[in-house]
Write a protein that holds these residues in place. Structure first.
Motif, PDB file in Angstrom:
ATOM      1  N   PRO A 362       0.822  -1.214   0.000  1.00 40.17           N
ATOM      2  CA  PRO A 362       0.000   0.000   0.000  1.00 40.17           C
ATOM      3  C   PRO A 362       0.855   1.263   0.000  1.00 40.17           C
ATOM      4  O   PRO A 362       1.930   1.304   0.591  1.00 40.17           O
ATOM      5  N   ALA A 363       0.331   2.302  -0.641  1.00 42.24           N
ATOM      6  CA  ALA A 363       0.995   3.608  -0.619  1.00 42.24           C
ATOM      7  C   ALA A 363       0.165   4.630   0.132  1.00 42.24           C
ATOM      8  O   ALA A 363       0.639   5.729   0.414  1.00 42.24           O
ATOM      9  N   THR A 364      -1.092   4.267   0.451  1.00 49.23           N
ATOM     10  CA  THR A 364      -1.985   5.203   1.143  1.00 49.23           C
ATOM     11  C   THR A 364      -2.640   4.497   2.319  1.00 49.23           C
ATOM     12  O   THR A 364      -2.669   3.262   2.405  1.00 49.23           O
ATOM     13  N   ALA A 365      -3.211   5.284   3.199  1.00 50.22           N
ATOM     14  CA  ALA A 365      -3.934   4.722   4.346  1.00 50.22           C
ATOM     15  C   ALA A 365      -5.137   3.917   3.878  1.00 50.22           C
ATOM     16  O   ALA A 365      -5.438   2.847   4.433  1.00 50.22           O
ATOM     17  N   GLU A 366      -5.829   4.402   2.840  1.00 51.63           N
ATOM     18  CA  GLU A 366      -6.996   3.666   2.355  1.00 51.63           C
ATOM     19  C   GLU A 366      -6.593   2.306   1.805  1.00 51.63           C
ATOM     20  O   GLU A 366      -7.260   1.296   2.069  1.00 51.63           O
ATOM     21  N   GLN A 367      -5.507   2.241   1.059  1.00 48.45           N
ATOM     22  CA  GLN A 367      -5.050   0.955   0.531  1.00 48.45           C
ATOM     23  C   GLN A 367      -4.665   0.007   1.672  1.00 48.45           C
ATOM     24  O   GLN A 367      -4.927  -1.200   1.608  1.00 48.45           O
ATOM     25  N   LEU A 368      -4.048   0.556   2.710  1.00 43.98           N
ATOM     26  CA  LEU A 368      -3.697  -0.264   3.863  1.00 43.98           C
ATOM     27  C   LEU A 368      -4.953  -0.828   4.524  1.00 43.98           C
ATOM     28  O   LEU A 368      -5.033  -2.028   4.817  1.00 43.98           O
ATOM     29  N   PHE A 369      -5.957   0.023   4.726  1.00 46.06           N
ATOM     30  CA  PHE A 369      -7.192  -0.429   5.357  1.00 46.06           C
ATOM     31  C   PHE A 369      -7.900  -1.481   4.519  1.00 46.06           C
ATOM     32  O   PHE A 369      -8.394  -2.486   5.033  1.00 46.06           O
ATOM     33  N   ARG A 370      -7.987  -1.247   3.230  1.00 48.44           N
ATOM     34  CA  ARG A 370      -8.684  -2.213   2.366  1.00 48.44           C
ATOM     35  C   ARG A 370      -7.958  -3.551   2.353  1.00 48.44           C
ATOM     36  O   ARG A 370      -8.588  -4.606   2.284  1.00 48.44           O
ATOM     37  N   GLY A 371      -6.630  -3.512   2.443  1.00 50.56           N
ATOM     38  CA  GLY A 371      -5.888  -4.762   2.536  1.00 50.56           C
ATOM     39  C   GLY A 371      -6.180  -5.508   3.823  1.00 50.56           C
ATOM     40  O   GLY A 371      -6.325  -6.743   3.839  1.00 50.56           O
ATOM     41  N   TYR A 372      -6.298  -4.778   4.935  1.00 51.22           N
ATOM     42  CA  TYR A 372      -6.628  -5.411   6.212  1.00 51.22           C
ATOM     43  C   TYR A 372      -8.041  -5.997   6.215  1.00 51.22           C
ATOM     44  O   TYR A 372      -8.322  -6.952   6.930  1.00 51.22           O
ATOM     45  N   GLU A 373      -8.928  -5.399   5.412  1.00 52.56           N
ATOM     46  CA  GLU A 373     -10.312  -5.889   5.364  1.00 52.56           C
ATOM     47  C   GLU A 373     -10.440  -7.133   4.498  1.00 52.56           C
ATOM     48  O   GLU A 373     -11.347  -7.937   4.732  1.00 52.56           O
ATOM     49  N   ARG A 374      -9.571  -7.304   3.500  1.00 53.92           N
ATOM     50  CA  ARG A 374      -9.731  -8.407   2.551  1.00 53.92           C
ATOM     51  C   ARG A 374      -9.089  -9.679   3.101  1.00 53.92           C
ATOM     52  O   ARG A 374      -8.128 -10.219   2.541  1.00 53.92           O
ATOM     53  N   VAL A 375      -9.614 -10.134   4.204  1.00 54.33           N
ATOM     54  CA  VAL A 375      -9.136 -11.372   4.819  1.00 54.33           C
ATOM     55  C   VAL A 375     -10.346 -12.238   5.125  1.00 54.33           C
ATOM     56  O   VAL A 375     -11.486 -11.772   5.158  1.00 54.33           O
ATOM     57  N   ASP A 376     -10.110 -13.513   5.354  1.00 53.52           N
ATOM     58  CA  ASP A 376     -11.176 -14.427   5.750  1.00 53.52           C
ATOM     59  C   ASP A 376     -11.514 -14.164   7.212  1.00 53.52           C
ATOM     60  O   ASP A 376     -10.660 -14.306   8.093  1.00 53.52           O
ATOM     61  N   SER A 377     -12.748 -13.767   7.481  1.00 53.31           N
ATOM     62  CA  SER A 377     -13.123 -13.342   8.830  1.00 53.31           C
ATOM     63  C   SER A 377     -13.209 -14.492   9.830  1.00 53.31           C
ATOM     64  O   SER A 377     -13.393 -14.249  11.026  1.00 53.31           O
TER      65      SER A 377
END
Length: 782
Positions: A362-377
């Motif tokens: 990620p290069a931005t905070a939004e990209q970092l957050f979206r990466g953290y969300e795209r996991v198996d819950s």
């Protein structure tokens, strides 16, 4: 932003906070957040110069108002003048033999003293003297060590070492006591002691040596181990038992189901919080571990935060970013937002984890957050997964929240980000805790987003940690325990349980650890339910549903809410007694009738009877003798029995009041009978294994114990002992089930149980077999 200059704000800037939020959120209500991510929202507010200016001004006002010497006896920062004042008051109390009062004064002196000054070690030394008198030997030893480490004057150190030896002798630690005495001797030899002081010192040493010679070493008491998870720890479900599993479907979302049948008392979860904060209470709570009833060890920078020990203080590294805010009274003002800030600080302490391998850098905070969300819950709950993933993927309910509430959360997150940016070095530290080279503005945005997200998550996932506190009832023979909220915490694994108004688990707390037990036997494949709000036994369905909708944004459809026969069960406990058949009458207005016999209910007649009862109670309060008080209170109780249904909660309160009076008057058998009636009613409302029944059993056991201790010659003495032992056994079991075996009340009850067992052993006849039930799996019958 419109002009707010004409609006008159409260003078107390802490009281301005809620008004500021309302005003600012009304200005920003035009925000369309249908597609917003947390970082989008925070980017808007952090760039809003009008909002920034107002919030920074408020922070400055809070600091200038509170982070200072408030009065001659109170200061948010360290001040040796205030410390000296309290130490002098402590000395006066100590000389007058008001030892507990002196201890309280010395504690204030310790809290206010600067840690690198001369006042701090002196205050600790004085407090250790009070602790020795109070027979709190372990805490005295701790204060002696802290005082020595802080630079207590060398020429006086032999006195502290003598105090250390005194504690160790009392604790029967002979070897350590001998070492302390030897060190005290060596220091006294080098100290400028007068002949009289030397004689007194030698006398004290000799007295301790004589006492030690008659002792044997005693093993140090070890803390009782915490209960283990039933069937061991689940590798696929962090902090959970192998008897349960985490599942997911469209109807229930993520939820917890039993894999194996469980019994009452089995431990299903044992979880340390991801983050937690202490709540303001009258007695201090350790900010490191949530230990209550502590001998406070202060923060080195502010006088508002205390720990149970120097080691706990050292472990609470996140407080260094909170210290300025604590001195500025920030956290009591913003409530649960403090925990959202703590989530960010704890996440930084742990270090933010890298994204899954298939995610781009990620290069931005939004990209970092979206990466953290795209996991198996479900997979993130495996024991070896970084805890941040579990925290980050708790629900926020932002999509269901009204715009005004969401904006107020965003404004609070903005204020906390500005606090970290302007009053701490947090953003110089944060780059080393994030595994990606984000710019400073993007790191600030990510931090703000974590706080905002945390606010949403905590509102619908937070736990209040509860413990028992004793309330002194004056001259009465019984004391009252009440539940006290010590802290607010977030437990990501326990948060996976869905809600029911009839939960099948019991939450207990050891310090800040949440330990969840089965409240009843559960079959394999059954869902495990927590209760998020008021339970069926406490509120009618309409109130429960309204409360759950307001905070958790769902309409409860549990069995207790759907079943017409059960959903308003609690109304029975505020019902009148039918004047014809004594059945329950729920009176919603001036006109009502009995549901059983259909007879009309005369409310005015009942209210007149209650009024006469209240007049009798006023006469009882004015009575000059305990006998007259009992007589008047009993007469009032009989009148209330005519009016209220036999399970009415106010009738229980009246019976409890009368039972206390009878106990004070020495009429123990009358007191016992009233408490037994209350226990039956509490069982009917809350269940045989409930915390309410546990409290009543404690009362009953106290009165029963008084009865046997005061009447050893009574012909019923042995029967009383047998019954008291049975009740104490059950009280220990239920209190342990509902609060944990580590609670001081459980230790007290066990002591009483051992005492009565000894009285039974001393009596002549053998006890009949099987008089004491040995497990929790039976219904109490009194």
């Amino acid at each position: 932003m419109s002009d707010m200059s004409n609006f008159k704000m409260p003078e107390d800037c802490a009281k301005q906070w809620e008004i500021l939020l309302l005003l600012l959120s009304s200005e920003e209500k035009k925000i369309d957040r249908t597609s917003d991510f947390e970082t989008d929202t925070m980017n808007y507010f952090l760039k809003n110069e009008g909002v920034r200016k107002i919030l920074l001004h408020w922070l400055s006002e809070m600091r200038s108002t509170y982070a200072k010497k408030v009065s001659d006896t109170d200061t948010a920062l360290k001040c040796d003048e205030v410390s000296l004042l309290w130490r002098q008051q402590g000395n006066e109390k100590f000389r007058a033999n008001h030892v507990l009062d002196s201890y309280k004064c010395y504690t204030k002196s310790v809290m206010y003293a600067t840690h690198d000054g001369t006042m701090y070690p002196l205050a600790l030394a004085n407090r250790s003297a009070a602790l020795l008198r109070l027979k709190r030997f372990q805490e005295c030893l701790s204060d002696v060590s802290l005082s020595l480490e802080a630079g207590y004057p060398r020429e006086q150190r032999h006195k502290l070492l003598l105090r250390r030896a005194d504690c160790l002798v009392e604790l029967r630690r002979r070897r350590r006591a001998a070492a302390a005495l030897a060190e005290a001797r060596a220091l006294s030899a080098a100290a400028p002691l007068s002949p009289a002081d030397t004689v007194e010192f030698d006398r004290l040493v000799q007295a301790m040596e004589d006492k030690m010679a008659a002792q044997e070493d005693k093993e140090e008491t070890k803390e009782e181990p915490l209960p283990g998870l039933y069937l061991g720890e689940n590798p696929d479900f962090h902090a959970a038992s192998n008897a349960v599993e985490l599942r997911r479907n469209d109807a229930a979302g993520r939820h917890v189901v039993t894999k194996e049948a469980t019994r009452r008392g089995d431990v299903l979860f044992s979880e340390e919080p991801y983050a937690w904060v202490a709540l303001p209470t009258d007695s201090p709570v350790c900010e490191g571990c949530c230990q209550q009833d502590i001998n406070p060890v202060p923060c080195g920078g502010c006088s508002r935060v205390a720990f149970c020990s120097a080691s706990c203080r050292a472990r609470a590294a996140a407080h260094r970013w909170e210290c300025v805010g604590a001195a500025a009274n920030l956290y009591p003002t913003i409530g649960i937002a403090h925990l959202a800030l703590r989530v960010l600080l704890i996440s930084a302490e742990h270090g933010f984890p890298p994204l899954p391998r298939d995610e781009p850098e990620p290069a931005t905070a939004e990209q970092l957050f979206r990466g953290y969300e795209r996991v198996d819950s479900i997979q993130i709950y495996k024991a070896d997964t970084h805890p941040f993933y579990r925290m980050f993927n708790l629900v926020t309910n932002f999509d269901k929240m009204n715009n005004s509430d969401y904006i107020q959360y965003a404004l609070t997150a903005t204020m906390l980000t500005l606090y970290l940016e302007n009053y701490t070095e947090f953003f110089s530290y944060l780059p080393s805790r994030v595994p990606y080279a984000l710019s400073g503005s993007q790191l600030r945005l990510a931090a703000a987003g974590v706080v905002l997200r945390g606010l949403g998550q905590l509102v619908c996932n937070g736990h209040a940690t509860l413990s028992l506190a004793a309330v002194d009832d004056g001259d009465g023979r019984t004391v009252t325990e009440r539940e006290v909220r010590r802290a607010t915490a977030i437990y990501p694994s326990a948060a996976m349980m869905n809600h029911s108004c009839e939960p099948n688990i019991i939450n207990t707390f050891h310090k800040n650890r949440l330990i969840i037990r089965c409240a009843s036997e559960l079959p394999a494949g059954g869902e495990v339910f927590n209760c998020y709000g008021p339970a069926r036994a406490r509120e009618p369905a309409a109130h429960r549903r309204a409360s759950l909708r307001a905070q958790y944004m769902f309409t409860c459809a549990c069995t207790a809410c759907r079943d017409p026969q059960r959903r308003d069960f609690v109304l029975l406990f505020s019902a009148y007694a039918c004047q014809s058949c004594k059945g329950p009458v729920v009176c919603a207005g001036a006109r009502a009738q009995c549901a059983q016999c259909r007879a009309p209910f005369q409310l005015a007649k009942s209210l007149a009877t209650i009024e006469r009862a209240h007049e009798l109670l006023l006469q009882a309060d004015r009575a000059s003798s305990i006998e007259e008080r009992c007589e008047r209170t009993h007469a009032a109780f009989k009148l209330k029995q005519q009016v209220w249904h036999r399970h009415h909660s106010s009738l229980r309160a009246a019976a409890d009041r009368l039972a206390r009076l009878y106990a004070d008057a020495g009429e123990f058998t009358k007191s016992v009978e009233l408490i037994k009636q209350n226990i039956q009613s509490h069982e009917y409302q809350f269940g045989s294994f409930s915390v309410e029944v546990a409290h009543e059993l404690r009362k009953l056991s106290d009165v029963m114990l008084e009865r046997i201790l005061n009447s050893p010659q009574n012909p019923d003495y042995r029967d009383w002992c047998l019954e008291t032992h049975k009740i104490l056994k059950k009280a220990v079991q239920l209190t342990s089930l509902n609060y944990g075996s580590w609670e001081p009340l459980v230790r007290r009850l066990r002591g009483h149980e051992a005492l009565v067992a000894g009285l039974l052993a001393d009596s002549q006849a053998p006890a009949p077999a099987n008089t004491v039930h040995r497990d929790l799996h039976y219904n109490l019958k009194i």
